[in-house]
Motif scaffolding. Structure first.
Motif, PDB file in Angstrom:
ATOM      1  N   LEU A 154       0.755  -1.128   0.091  1.00  0.00           N
ATOM      2  CA  LEU A 154      -0.053  -0.079  -0.119  1.00  0.00           C
ATOM      3  C   LEU A 154       0.778   1.219  -0.056  1.00  0.00           C
ATOM      4  O   LEU A 154       0.435   2.216  -0.212  1.00  0.00           O
ATOM      5  CB  LEU A 154      -0.811   0.058   1.248  1.00  0.00           C
ATOM      6  CG  LEU A 154      -2.171  -0.981   1.170  1.00  0.00           C
ATOM      7  CD1 LEU A 154      -2.952  -0.871   2.426  1.00  0.00           C
ATOM      8  CD2 LEU A 154      -3.025  -0.669  -0.138  1.00  0.00           C
ATOM      9  N   ALA A 163       0.929   2.400  -3.628  1.00  0.00           N
ATOM     10  CA  ALA A 163       0.000   2.322  -4.536  1.00  0.00           C
ATOM     11  C   ALA A 163      -0.735   3.719  -4.734  1.00  0.00           C
ATOM     12  O   ALA A 163      -0.727   4.519  -4.012  1.00  0.00           O
ATOM     13  CB  ALA A 163      -1.110   1.385  -3.666  1.00  0.00           C
ATOM     14  N   SER A 164      -1.768   3.537  -5.580  1.00  0.00           N
ATOM     15  CA  SER A 164      -2.631   4.756  -5.753  1.00  0.00           C
ATOM     16  C   SER A 164      -3.483   5.199  -4.877  1.00  0.00           C
ATOM     17  O   SER A 164      -3.921   4.145  -4.166  1.00  0.00           O
ATOM     18  CB  SER A 164      -3.070   4.668  -7.146  1.00  0.00           C
ATOM     19  OG  SER A 164      -4.005   3.743  -7.329  1.00  0.00           O
ATOM     20  N   THR A 168      -6.393   2.557  -5.188  1.00  0.00           N
ATOM     21  CA  THR A 168      -6.155   1.251  -4.504  1.00  0.00           C
ATOM     22  C   THR A 168      -6.163   1.216  -3.042  1.00  0.00           C
ATOM     23  O   THR A 168      -6.603   0.381  -2.437  1.00  0.00           O
ATOM     24  CB  THR A 168      -4.705   0.613  -4.901  1.00  0.00           C
ATOM     25  OG1 THR A 168      -4.718   0.776  -6.617  1.00  0.00           O
ATOM     26  CG2 THR A 168      -4.230  -0.793  -4.398  1.00  0.00           C
ATOM     27  N   LYS A 169      -5.775   2.286  -2.484  1.00  0.00           N
ATOM     28  CA  LYS A 169      -5.968   2.417  -0.951  1.00  0.00           C
ATOM     29  C   LYS A 169      -7.410   2.622  -0.613  1.00  0.00           C
ATOM     30  O   LYS A 169      -7.602   1.997   0.509  1.00  0.00           O
ATOM     31  CB  LYS A 169      -5.114   3.738  -0.626  1.00  0.00           C
ATOM     32  CG  LYS A 169      -3.665   3.334  -0.648  1.00  0.00           C
ATOM     33  CD  LYS A 169      -2.935   4.950  -0.385  1.00  0.00           C
ATOM     34  CE  LYS A 169      -1.360   4.767  -0.238  1.00  0.00           C
ATOM     35  NZ  LYS A 169      -0.750   6.065  -0.284  1.00  0.00           N
ATOM     36  N   LEU A 212      -9.715   1.372  -2.196  1.00  0.00           N
ATOM     37  CA  LEU A 212     -10.551   0.301  -2.175  1.00  0.00           C
ATOM     38  C   LEU A 212     -10.263  -0.949  -0.988  1.00  0.00           C
ATOM     39  O   LEU A 212     -11.019  -1.504  -0.737  1.00  0.00           O
ATOM     40  CB  LEU A 212     -10.144  -0.513  -3.703  1.00  0.00           C
ATOM     41  CG  LEU A 212     -11.035   0.368  -4.858  1.00  0.00           C
ATOM     42  CD1 LEU A 212     -10.407  -0.419  -6.161  1.00  0.00           C
ATOM     43  CD2 LEU A 212     -12.412  -0.065  -4.723  1.00  0.00           C
ATOM     44  N   PHE A 213      -8.910  -0.739  -0.896  1.00  0.00           N
ATOM     45  CA  PHE A 213      -8.585  -1.654   0.318  1.00  0.00           C
ATOM     46  C   PHE A 213      -9.192  -1.395   1.564  1.00  0.00           C
ATOM     47  O   PHE A 213      -9.688  -2.476   2.251  1.00  0.00           O
ATOM     48  CB  PHE A 213      -6.895  -1.432   0.455  1.00  0.00           C
ATOM     49  CG  PHE A 213      -6.486  -2.442   1.582  1.00  0.00           C
ATOM     50  CD1 PHE A 213      -6.462  -3.811   1.532  1.00  0.00           C
ATOM     51  CD2 PHE A 213      -6.139  -1.950   2.610  1.00  0.00           C
ATOM     52  CE1 PHE A 213      -5.894  -4.547   2.696  1.00  0.00           C
ATOM     53  CE2 PHE A 213      -5.525  -2.645   3.757  1.00  0.00           C
ATOM     54  CZ  PHE A 213      -5.248  -4.049   3.570  1.00  0.00           C
TER      55      PHE A 213
END
Length: 51
Positions: free
Chosen positions: A5, A8-9, A12-13, A15-16
């Motif tokens: 993470l 990450a973009s 992505t963060k 969504l996680f």
């Protein structure tokens, strides 16, 4: 643990974080469901033996 993470973009963060939140919510609801089922079995068994 969450080294993937770091670079990450933001999508992505986010969504996680959303997946972790949804899983946590469902785990809590499942825990309450199991507790209610167990307590109902315990207290209905005691009510039947007392009558």
């Amino acid at each position: 643990m969450f080294d993937f993470l770091v670079g990450a973009s933001n999508i992505t963060k986010s969504l996680f974080l959303m997946v972790v939140g949804v899983l946590g919510t469902h785990a809590t609801l499942l825990l309450f469901y199991i507790m209610i089922k167990v307590l109902l079995k315990i207290f209905t068994r005691n009510a039947k033996t007392n009558n």
